[in-house]
Design an enzyme around this catalytic site. Structure first.
Site, mmCIF file in Angstrom:
data_model
loop_
_atom_site.group_PDB
_atom_site.id
_atom_site.type_symbol
_atom_site.label_atom_id
_atom_site.label_comp_id
_atom_site.label_asym_id
_atom_site.label_seq_id
_atom_site.Cartn_x
_atom_site.Cartn_y
_atom_site.Cartn_z
ATOM 1 N N LYS A 54 -0.628 -15.644 7.977
ATOM 2 C CA LYS A 54 -2.062 -14.882 8.291
ATOM 3 C C LYS A 54 -2.957 -16.360 8.380
ATOM 4 O O LYS A 54 -4.101 -15.933 9.017
ATOM 5 C CB LYS A 54 -2.571 -14.383 6.818
ATOM 6 C CG LYS A 54 -2.004 -12.884 6.649
ATOM 7 C CD LYS A 54 -2.354 -12.253 5.491
ATOM 8 C CE LYS A 54 -1.351 -11.004 5.340
ATOM 9 N NZ LYS A 54 -1.215 -10.534 3.832
ATOM 10 N N GLN A 98 -3.280 -10.822 -1.888
ATOM 11 C CA GLN A 98 -2.051 -10.314 -1.541
ATOM 12 C C GLN A 98 -1.395 -9.555 -2.558
ATOM 13 O O GLN A 98 -1.519 -10.178 -3.954
ATOM 14 C CB GLN A 98 -1.261 -11.588 -1.266
ATOM 15 C CG GLN A 98 0.079 -11.558 -0.819
ATOM 16 C CD GLN A 98 0.207 -10.835 0.655
ATOM 17 O OE1 GLN A 98 -0.450 -10.783 1.500
ATOM 18 N NE2 GLN A 98 1.410 -9.972 1.006
ATOM 19 N N ASP A 121 -8.414 -4.926 4.041
ATOM 20 C CA ASP A 121 -7.219 -4.062 4.137
ATOM 21 C C ASP A 121 -7.278 -2.631 3.965
ATOM 22 O O ASP A 121 -6.309 -1.785 3.721
ATOM 23 C CB ASP A 121 -6.565 -4.715 2.467
ATOM 24 C CG ASP A 121 -5.338 -5.728 2.780
ATOM 25 O OD1 ASP A 121 -4.704 -5.634 3.819
ATOM 26 O OD2 ASP A 121 -5.300 -6.331 1.621
#
Ligand code: GUN
Length: 297
Positions: A54, A98, A121
């Site tokens: 990422k 995460q 997200d």
């Protein structure tokens, strides 16, 4: 018949290039780069691979990348303080924590602390609620990537029977919402579903997101159906000691019957990061009060 292969890797590369162009234009207009922060707690190897990838993709797209790596023994309060600090930082447009988090942390509490305007997200209940009622908000990256591949392949999805196998908050539930908003007739199947093969046989679109290697068999697939395989499962390979990646679908069997299918690797996987960058760019425009045409990406 042999199914067409849906090349998610190529689609994602094009999307990342497009996001990169728009990120440069953003920098000119806003006088700063779009910024994406990623928080990793602990040393889970798969998570470390994702986070590194990422960070690299964020820089390649011309955005600023902020990485916070915290030790596994970090307290929940300390993690929440990091999230609060990122919420308040004007250089940070998007925040990704995460998952999974270590077991001593309450994931929902951590997600709830992320500002909904920086929740790239799409996991915050505000964004899940916006998706459910059809308001603009952030949509989880993997299901949005699946919808992009489906629309690229099929054009309109209106009226099609779609079966989503899996009911997670990250993939299954938002996937079902997105298919519904495209006017599909949606079934959410899961581990307790009766006669799963028969349910799947009715589907024009199958999205497999159960996390069980090659569970969906070729003879479950309706001839000509479009199969989207979200699974990434590591299994023993042909040679002793070697492993390989397989999806939730028996690819060899399904490719004999389906109209089109995503491979593993190279299908849905590469879409997740590309859509994350897209969401971060959208967040940057909103946070800077700049217009981004609804159909720009
Ligand atoms: N873990 C696995 N996939 C994801 C994702 O898309 N976002 C976050 N935050 N964690 C993940």
């Amino acid at each position: 018949m042999t199914a067409a292969v849906i090349d998610g890797k190529a689609f994602a590369a094009t999307l990342r290039g497009h996001v990169g162009e728009l990120a440069r234009a953003f920098e000119t207009k806003a006088g700063r780069k779009a910024g994406l922060a990623v928080v990793l707690v602990g040393e889970d190897p798969a998570s470390q691979v994702y986070v590194r990838s990422k960070g690299k993709s964020t820089l390649e797209a011309g955005m600023a990348s902020f990485e916070h790596k915290l030790p596994v023994e970090t307290s929940e309060a300390d993690l929440l303080a990091v999230v609060e600090q990122l919420n308040a930082d004007p250089a940070v447009d998007g925040i990704l924590v995460q998952l999974p988090l270590p077991s001593h942390m309450d994931e929902q509490k951590v997600i709830a602390t992320i500002s909904p305007d920086k929740d790239v997200d799409g996991f915050h209940v505000i964004n899940a609620g916006r998706l459910a009622v059809g308001l603009p908000g952030f949509v989880p990256c993997t299901p949005l990537g699946c919808i992009m591949l489906l629309k690229d392949r099929l054009g309109s999805l209106s009226g099609l029977n779609a079966v989503v196998i899996g009911r997670s908050n990250i993939v299954g539930k938002p996937m079902a919402q997105l298919l519904l908003s495209e006017s599909c007739t949606v079934t959410i199947a899961h581990s307790r579903t009766k006669d799963l093969p028969d349910v799947v046989r009715r589907a024009d679109i199958v999205v497999a997101a159960v996390g069980r290697a090659e569970m969906v068999k070729g003879d479950w697939i309706k001839p000509g159906a479009t199969v989207i395989d979200v699974g990434i499962n590591r299994v023993p390979g042909a040679e002793p000691g070697k492993t390989k990646l397989v999806g939730d679908v028996d690819y060899a069997g399904a490719a004999q019957v389906a109209g089109a299918i995503t491979p593993v690797p190279g299908g849905v996987g590469p879409m997740t990061i590309a859509v994350l960058l897209r969401n971060a760019l959208v967040a940057a425009h909103r946070n800077a009060g700049l217009e981004l045409a609804a159909d720009a990406i």
